[in-house]
Design a protein around this motif. Structure first.
Motif, PDB file in Angstrom:
ATOM      1  N   LEU A 356      45.061  31.994  37.829  1.00 47.63           N
ATOM      2  CA  LEU A 356      45.211  31.553  39.308  1.00 47.63           C
ATOM      3  C   LEU A 356      46.118  32.329  40.309  1.00 47.63           C
ATOM      4  O   LEU A 356      47.268  32.317  39.765  1.00 47.63           O
ATOM      5  N   VAL A 357      45.705  32.814  41.484  1.00 48.74           N
ATOM      6  CA  VAL A 357      46.755  33.654  42.094  1.00 48.74           C
ATOM      7  C   VAL A 357      46.656  32.588  43.375  1.00 48.74           C
ATOM      8  O   VAL A 357      45.653  32.611  44.153  1.00 48.74           O
ATOM      9  N   PHE A 358      47.782  32.044  43.553  1.00 48.71           N
ATOM     10  CA  PHE A 358      48.190  31.186  44.899  1.00 48.71           C
ATOM     11  C   PHE A 358      48.388  32.112  45.946  1.00 48.71           C
ATOM     12  O   PHE A 358      49.192  32.994  46.040  1.00 48.71           O
ATOM     13  N   ALA A 359      47.618  31.818  47.228  1.00 48.00           N
ATOM     14  CA  ALA A 359      47.801  32.679  48.394  1.00 48.00           C
ATOM     15  C   ALA A 359      48.503  31.612  49.452  1.00 48.00           C
ATOM     16  O   ALA A 359      47.879  30.905  50.243  1.00 48.00           O
ATOM     17  N   PRO A 360      49.840  31.747  49.754  1.00 44.91           N
ATOM     18  CA  PRO A 360      50.441  30.856  50.706  1.00 44.91           C
ATOM     19  C   PRO A 360      49.751  31.199  52.037  1.00 44.91           C
ATOM     20  O   PRO A 360      49.627  30.238  52.800  1.00 44.91           O
ATOM     21  N   GLY A 361      49.447  32.530  52.599  1.00 42.47           N
ATOM     22  CA  GLY A 361      48.877  32.347  53.924  1.00 42.47           C
ATOM     23  C   GLY A 361      47.615  31.761  53.964  1.00 42.47           C
ATOM     24  O   GLY A 361      47.245  30.983  54.833  1.00 42.47           O
ATOM     25  N   ALA A 362      46.600  31.849  52.948  1.00 42.29           N
ATOM     26  CA  ALA A 362      45.270  31.230  53.082  1.00 42.29           C
ATOM     27  C   ALA A 362      45.602  29.722  53.019  1.00 42.29           C
ATOM     28  O   ALA A 362      44.876  29.122  53.861  1.00 42.29           O
ATOM     29  N   ALA A 363      46.540  29.238  52.330  1.00 38.05           N
ATOM     30  CA  ALA A 363      46.673  27.660  52.190  1.00 38.05           C
ATOM     31  C   ALA A 363      47.425  27.362  53.662  1.00 38.05           C
ATOM     32  O   ALA A 363      46.786  26.130  54.017  1.00 38.05           O
TER      33      ALA A 363
END
Length: 368
Positions: A356-363
């Protein structure tokens, strides 16, 4: 008087939620579901593409330029010496690249036939420092020159059910050959199934004499990249094409673009549906409380203050649903990657086990 108006506004908000708690909970839940689905699909897509790019980079050995065959049959190996003599090319490494299956194994692996000296100069990451069956490390060990030797990644070793020092039978290009597992490639990423053997042995045993699937190129340091590419492209026959890291990245992205866009649109529909439900609930609540708003206006509350009150109610519901949706989305994405893989069963990234690669911008965008 101002304190009284503020107290009345707070009383109206709290009173509305006390009178209709299920409505507020359902509105927040609708937002949470929409945010969760949108974020989960985005994270799954991003994680799958990241893993796919890493897999391609591992197989390609991070070569700056590559000449690849248009078909699996490959091209004439006579192209290799012509490429080596081109201006601006510092080195070239011929490669046989086949899809192979081990006897008794259920999954395929990428079989690479390499010239160890050329690969060490052009794409050293393909060789790494393999641990051999005898415990020695490094591509210069005697096992690397043995025509029977085969080096496997950890995932390929597990998928084939083989052990170090034991024989293994591979089938590729309609031919079957036996090798000995001579070592493990530690530099290969987790889940990537790659096998490396001597290029001459692979050509001879799998009917590839006189053929190559690709040639990895290393430009001269400081050379004009455009001129080097133009010179290489001019020397290529019809059954070969020039690719670079950028073109490979665009290719891997375009392979599943339509599939990913469809999933994103379905997730956004859920998010829009949740937003519509919240809007409908807010509109109904405002229409039902006209008499209360009229009383506040009589008490001196301005229109802007009433609007701020309504927006504050929606903001609280939205923040609660957004926070819950982010947490639920990360959980859904993690579970989907473990159970269904990076393509959610679509078959585009078969065999890949992405992290899993978390994307802060997308969140942040989905939360907003």
């Amino acid at each position: 008087m101002a304190n009284s108006r503020a107290l009345a506004a707070r009383w109206m908000i709290v009173g509305e939620w006390r009178a209709h708690p299920v409505r507020a909970v359902l509105a927040a839940t609708a937002i949470a579901v929409g945010v969760a689905l949108g974020l989960a699909v985005h994270l799954v897509n991003a994680s799958a593409l990241s893993e796919f790019s890493r897999a391609v980079s591992t197989v390609n050995g991070e070569a700056e330029l590559q000449v690849r065959s248009v078909t699996p049959a490959g091209f004439d190996e006579g192209l290799y010496p012509r490429l080596v003599r081109l201006p601006g090319v510092a080195g070239a490494s011929p490669v046989i690249e086949l899809q192979a299956a081990a006897a008794g194994g259920r999954e395929t692996m990428t079989l690479l036939g390499l010239d160890i000296f050329r690969a060490a100069a052009v794409t050293p990451s393909l060789l790494g420092q393999p641990m051999t069956a005898a415990g020695a490390r490094g591509p210069t060990s005697e096992a690397a020159f043995d025509e029977q030797a085969l080096f496997l990644s950890a995932a390929a070793l597990e998928a084939a059910g083989a052990r170090l020092g034991e024989p293994i039978i591979l089938t590729a290009a309609g031919q079957t050959a036996q090798f000995t597992v001579a070592g493990v490639l530690p530099g290969v990423g987790e889940g990537q199934k790659i096998a490396v053997a001597d290029i001459a042995a692979v050509q001879w045993r799998f009917g590839q004499l006189g053929r190559l699937q690709r040639v990895d190129l290393k430009p001269v340091q400081g050379a004009d990249a455009g001129r080097v590419r133009a010179a290489v492209a001019a020397a290529l026959p019809r059954d070969a094409q020039l690719v670079s890291r950028e073109s490979e990245a665009r290719r891997s992205d375009s392979l599943s673009r339509a599939y990913r866009v469809n999933l994103d649109m379905l997730a956004l529909m859920a998010l829009l549906t949740g937003g519509f439900l919240v809007y409908s609930a807010q509109s109904l609540a405002v229409a039902r409380r006209r008499s209360q708003f009229a009383l506040l206006r009589v008490l001196g509350v301005r229109r802007k203050a009433l609007l701020a009150q309504v927006l504050a109610e929606g903001l609280v519901v939205g923040v609660a649903g957004g926070v819950a949706g982010l947490a639920l989305g990360v959980g859904l994405a993690s579970g989907a990657l473990r159970i269904l893989g990076g393509d959610l069963g679509g078959g585009y990234f078969e065999g890949a086990s992405p992290e899993l690669v978390f994307a802060p911008g997308a969140a942040a965008v989905f939360f907003a």
